[in-house]
Motif scaffolding. Structure first.
Motif, PDB file in Angstrom:
ATOM      1  N   GLU A 295      41.747  25.698  31.439  1.00  0.00           N
ATOM      2  CA  GLU A 295      42.624  25.420  32.735  1.00  0.00           C
ATOM      3  C   GLU A 295      42.608  25.079  33.293  1.00  0.00           C
ATOM      4  O   GLU A 295      41.623  24.044  33.312  1.00  0.00           O
ATOM      5  CB  GLU A 295      40.983  26.692  32.849  1.00  0.00           C
ATOM      6  N   PRO A 296      43.453  24.468  33.354  1.00  0.00           N
ATOM      7  CA  PRO A 296      44.546  25.686  33.814  1.00  0.00           C
ATOM      8  C   PRO A 296      46.060  25.556  33.172  1.00  0.00           C
ATOM      9  O   PRO A 296      46.932  26.623  33.113  1.00  0.00           O
ATOM     10  CB  PRO A 296      45.565  25.544  35.477  1.00  0.00           C
ATOM     11  N   PHE A 297      45.166  24.840  31.319  1.00  0.00           N
ATOM     12  CA  PHE A 297      46.850  24.764  31.128  1.00  0.00           C
ATOM     13  C   PHE A 297      46.672  26.047  30.182  1.00  0.00           C
ATOM     14  O   PHE A 297      48.324  26.496  29.539  1.00  0.00           O
ATOM     15  CB  PHE A 297      46.283  23.039  29.796  1.00  0.00           C
ATOM     16  N   GLN A 298      45.626  26.194  29.748  1.00  0.00           N
ATOM     17  CA  GLN A 298      45.777  27.859  28.565  1.00  0.00           C
ATOM     18  C   GLN A 298      44.115  28.081  28.710  1.00  0.00           C
ATOM     19  O   GLN A 298      43.282  27.419  28.704  1.00  0.00           O
ATOM     20  CB  GLN A 298      45.655  27.370  27.155  1.00  0.00           C
ATOM     21  N   PHE A 299      44.088  29.868  29.174  1.00  0.00           N
ATOM     22  CA  PHE A 299      43.159  29.940  28.966  1.00  0.00           C
ATOM     23  C   PHE A 299      43.278  31.658  29.111  1.00  0.00           C
ATOM     24  O   PHE A 299      43.926  31.950  29.515  1.00  0.00           O
ATOM     25  CB  PHE A 299      42.158  29.807  30.668  1.00  0.00           C
ATOM     26  N   GLN A 300      42.227  32.259  28.981  1.00  0.00           N
ATOM     27  CA  GLN A 300      41.885  33.853  28.844  1.00  0.00           C
ATOM     28  C   GLN A 300      41.557  34.234  30.343  1.00  0.00           C
ATOM     29  O   GLN A 300      40.841  34.486  31.279  1.00  0.00           O
ATOM     30  CB  GLN A 300      40.527  34.297  27.704  1.00  0.00           C
ATOM     31  N   GLU A 301      42.716  34.990  30.446  1.00  0.00           N
ATOM     32  CA  GLU A 301      42.094  36.329  31.725  1.00  0.00           C
ATOM     33  C   GLU A 301      42.427  37.488  31.433  1.00  0.00           C
ATOM     34  O   GLU A 301      43.886  37.857  30.871  1.00  0.00           O
ATOM     35  CB  GLU A 301      43.660  35.869  32.994  1.00  0.00           C
ATOM     36  N   GLY A 302      41.529  38.337  31.514  1.00  0.00           N
ATOM     37  CA  GLY A 302      41.212  39.646  30.763  1.00  0.00           C
ATOM     38  C   GLY A 302      41.568  39.210  29.068  1.00  0.00           C
ATOM     39  O   GLY A 302      41.246  38.520  28.593  1.00  0.00           O
ATOM     40  N   ASP A 303      42.670  40.169  28.372  1.00  0.00           N
ATOM     41  CA  ASP A 303      43.008  40.183  27.506  1.00  0.00           C
ATOM     42  C   ASP A 303      43.823  39.101  27.129  1.00  0.00           C
ATOM     43  O   ASP A 303      44.093  39.143  25.840  1.00  0.00           O
ATOM     44  CB  ASP A 303      43.245  41.268  26.954  1.00  0.00           C
TER      45      ASP A 303
END
Ligand code: GLN
Length: 229
Positions: A21-29
């Motif tokens: 985060e904040p380059f790639q991360f899970q938010e919900g599905d």
């Protein structure tokens, strides 16, 4: 006709390593972030969707995941280095970074020398781990597989400090003020998108998209969305 061949027709498949985060991360599905938005622009230009595969960072930076055909490209907040250039091809740089030090806000630790005899968290396979091994000899290095585990280790006091890229650490301390970034080491890094060595059709497309989004303001919009003005 771009001449781009994709491992899965109809989609551009991205290898990345979560969470960063904040380059790639899970938010919900969903997987979201700065890199996700940039590669979505490449996908748009190719007229396909983006599909994201979570992959160990070691196999991304070694070129292994790309060579095995797990994905078309790798977007993982990945620094362009001479060693990695031997194993994959990088796009033009799309983001500047430097190593930074994460500590409890009340710790008073603000330099490499201040880490003498202390436990320092590093993330496996990263430029931060290399930097610490070469330049912070007084610290005891403790290796974590991903950024989430490294952040938790600093937060819970399993270690005294952590080293990682400034972008992710500054984002984290903005949301967790009990921790602070007290120094940066000026490593002068740049992120690139990786493709399999010799995949010039895709590399040319990625570079063309990077140029387009810099020219038409899309890059600035994506930047403001994830990092503020
Ligand atoms: N930029 C660092 C590197 O390339 C960290 C990348 C990451 O952990 N995703 O080694």
């Amino acid at each position: 006709e771009s001449g781009v061949e994709l491992v899965d027709a109809g989609a551009i498949t991205t290898c990345t390593h979560l969470p960063y985060e904040p380059f790639q991360f899970q938010e919900g599905d969903e997987v979201v972030g700065f890199d996700v938005d940039v590669v979505d622009e490449v996908a748009d230009d190719l007229g396909v969707e983006q599909k994201i595969v979570n992959t160990p960072f070691e196999t991304i930076q070694s070129g292994e995941a790309l060579n095995a055909g797990q994905c078309d490209l790798a977007a993982a907040g990945m620094t362009i280095t001479d060693v990695r250039e031997q194993n994959l091809d990088f796009s033009d740089p799309y983001f500047d970074a430097t190593q930074a030090l994460l500590v409890p806000a009340d710790s008073g630790i603000d330099s490499a020398e201040g880490l003498d005899g202390l436990r320092l968290a590093v993330q496996s396979g990263t430029t931060g781990a290399d930097y610490a091994a070469e330049n912070i000899p007084g610290a005891e290095l403790v290796t974590y597989e991903d950024l989430g585990l490294l952040l938790t280790a600093v937060q819970t006091g399993q270690v005294d400090a952590g080293i990682n890229d400034n972008g992710v650490l500054l984002d984290f301390v903005a949301k967790n003020p009990e921790l602070a970034v007290t120094t940066e080491f000026d490593t002068g890094e740049q992120y690139g998108i990786g493709v399999r060595t010799g995949n010039t059709a895709l590399l040319d497309q990625v570079n063309a998209t990077l140029e387009r989004i810099q020219d038409d303001g899309t890059y600035d919009e994506i930047y403001a969305k994830w990092f503020g003005e």
